[in-house]
Design an enzyme around this catalytic site. Sequence first.
Site, PDB file in Angstrom:
ATOM      1  N   HIS A 103       0.876  -1.180   0.000  1.00 26.63           N
ATOM      2  CA  HIS A 103       0.000   0.000   0.000  1.00 26.63           C
ATOM      3  C   HIS A 103       0.915   1.232   0.000  1.00 26.63           C
ATOM      4  CE1 HIS A 103      -2.354  -2.977   2.404  1.00 26.63           C
ATOM      5  NE2 HIS A 103      -3.431  -2.405   1.958  1.00 26.63           N
TER       6      HIS A 103
ATOM      7  N   ASP B 229       2.472   1.912   3.349  1.00 27.93           N
ATOM      8  CA  ASP B 229       3.453   0.930   3.849  1.00 27.93           C
ATOM      9  C   ASP B 229       4.855   1.356   3.456  1.00 27.93           C
ATOM     10  OD1 ASP B 229       1.236  -0.677   4.368  1.00 27.93           O
ATOM     11  OD2 ASP B 229       1.443  -1.739   2.450  1.00 27.93           O
TER      12      ASP B 229
ATOM     13  N   GLU C 125     -11.215  -6.989  -3.781  1.00 21.15           N
ATOM     14  CA  GLU C 125     -10.942  -8.061  -2.812  1.00 21.15           C
ATOM     15  C   GLU C 125     -12.146  -8.228  -1.888  1.00 21.15           C
ATOM     16  OE1 GLU C 125      -7.006  -8.062  -1.007  1.00 21.15           O
ATOM     17  OE2 GLU C 125      -7.829  -8.954   0.813  1.00 21.15           O
TER      18      GLU C 125
ATOM     19  N   ASP D  10     -10.232 -12.031  11.048  1.00 20.60           N
ATOM     20  CA  ASP D  10      -9.201 -12.246  10.042  1.00 20.60           C
ATOM     21  C   ASP D  10      -7.873 -12.458  10.777  1.00 20.60           C
ATOM     22  OD1 ASP D  10      -8.352 -12.243   7.427  1.00 20.60           O
ATOM     23  OD2 ASP D  10      -8.503 -10.092   7.121  1.00 20.60           O
TER      24      ASP D  10
HETATM   25  C1  XLS Z   1      -7.609  -7.020   4.864  1.00 23.46           C
HETATM   26  C2  XLS Z   1      -7.160  -7.218   3.493  1.00 23.46           C
HETATM   27  C3  XLS Z   1      -6.040  -6.286   3.059  1.00 23.46           C
HETATM   28  C4  XLS Z   1      -5.935  -6.235   1.561  1.00 23.46           C
HETATM   29  C5  XLS Z   1      -5.105  -5.113   1.031  1.00 23.46           C
HETATM   30  O1  XLS Z   1      -8.310  -7.853   5.432  1.00 23.46           O
HETATM   31  O2  XLS Z   1      -6.803  -8.545   3.327  1.00 23.46           O
HETATM   32  O3  XLS Z   1      -4.835  -6.670   3.649  1.00 23.46           O
HETATM   33  O4  XLS Z   1      -5.427  -7.433   1.055  1.00 23.46           O
HETATM   34  O5  XLS Z   1      -5.624  -3.872   1.357  1.00 23.46           O
HETATM   35 NI    NI Z   2      -5.875  -9.367   1.613  1.00 23.11          NI
HETATM   36 NI    NI Z   3      -7.647  -9.854   4.958  1.00 25.17          NI
END
Ligand code: XLS
Ligand code: NI
Ligand code: NI
Length: 443
Positions: A103, A106, A234, A309
């Site tokens: 990102h 980062d 995503e 997560d």
């Molecule tokens: C969070 C997501 C994040 C994405 C990128 O749960 O997995 O890490 O992959 O922003």
């Molecule tokens: Ni992710």
């Molecule tokens: Ni994730």
Amino acid sequence: MTEFFDTVPTPVAFAGQLAGDGLAYRVYNPDRVVAGKRMEDLLRIGVCYWHSFAWPGSDIFGAGTFDRPWTNPAMDPMDAARMKQDAAFEFISKLGVKFFSFHDVDMAPEGATLHESKTNLDALVDRAGEKMAETGIELLWGTANLFSHPRYAAGAATNPDPEVFAHAAAQVRHMLDATHTLGGSNYVLWGGREGYETLLNTRMKHEADQLARFLSMVVEYKQSIGFTGTLLLEPKPQEPTKHQYDYDCATVHGFLDRYDLAGEFKVNIEVNHATLSGHSFEHEVAYAIDNGIFGSVDANRGDPQNGWDTDQFPNSVDEMVLAVYEILRSGGFTTGGFLFDTKLRRQSIRRDDLFHGHIGGIDTLARALLVAEKLLAEGTIEGARDERYGKWASGRGAEILAGNTTLAELANDAVATDLQPTPVSGRQEELENVINTAIWSVE
Ligand code: XLS
Ligand code: NI
Ligand code: NI
């Protein structure tokens, strides 16, 4: 230059099942040919910058535990970013994998203004480009962090305030430029704050329209700069937001269709997000492949006892194999790969723990790939599927699918011939045994 991972002097190599205690791959052998391709080219492994280098090991109850000197607030932020970048490239080189992802925040510190943030990022992106040229490491995907800063608490593209939408546009434009400059294969949008905490203050339809506008602008900008990588959404059902709009692959697919965005976006499927949404990982992969939106994978898994997560390293061939089978069966990744969006446990404080996590995960994927290759070559699973749907290939089945018959005609025929269909076995246990036999026997 002083090395950060100085206890790992040389790149991790394949040593096979008889490898001793040291850091080595037991299964992952980049040059091994699997289903006609090199293993490295099939798996396309990537390391993530954020969890592995930017995150200090903090959680909501406690401070960072990891040995990451560049997170020391006393350091000059740009010096810290350069030190972090050196450690990241050293790690990826020593791990011997091809890709990474990051990102904006980062890689470079946010400045006091958008302009200053851009200057910071440009400097670090240039430096990353030099390191990529030296090492041969490539960018799997870039992305903008549209969820950490307080301005995004109520969403980025779905924020009730258009000024926040415009701020997000500035970040995404810049990261699309950076991804393009670095030759990235994909660009990811994860909508962690695109959702709601309560319907009491939320207009869902309005927010969906906003999100669609944002994504259309991303497509238009991508084309205007000639970026040919794949745009990926995503999916994730919740966390941090109570309800996220990109809930799962089917929801994303419906959204793309509804807003005429199909064909422009594919999905980046995360194992842990799949299970959080109440599906299996293989379900999400199979759905995406069947509907032409399969893009890439975040390989991190959850913990079956926890409803969040946990981003753990993959360590179960059983959990990965059916998804890897579907990926291999459909011809493999095009621009995607397996990104390790993984977190160490907070107590894993030795520097080489980061190697252990990745090596175990990569070996797990490599083994799942070998099992998938064996299953495809044997053909038992595909044979069973072919047989199960065989009656659709001709006669009544083919006529129905071709649209050559009406409900009334079918009904009349069924009554006239006194149709008595014979139930057939679904063979589930037998097929489960086929999978296990392959897992146990593959070498
Ligand atoms: C969070 C997501 C994040 C994405 C990128 O749960 O997995 O890490 O992959 O922003
Ligand atoms: Ni992710
Ligand atoms: Ni994730």
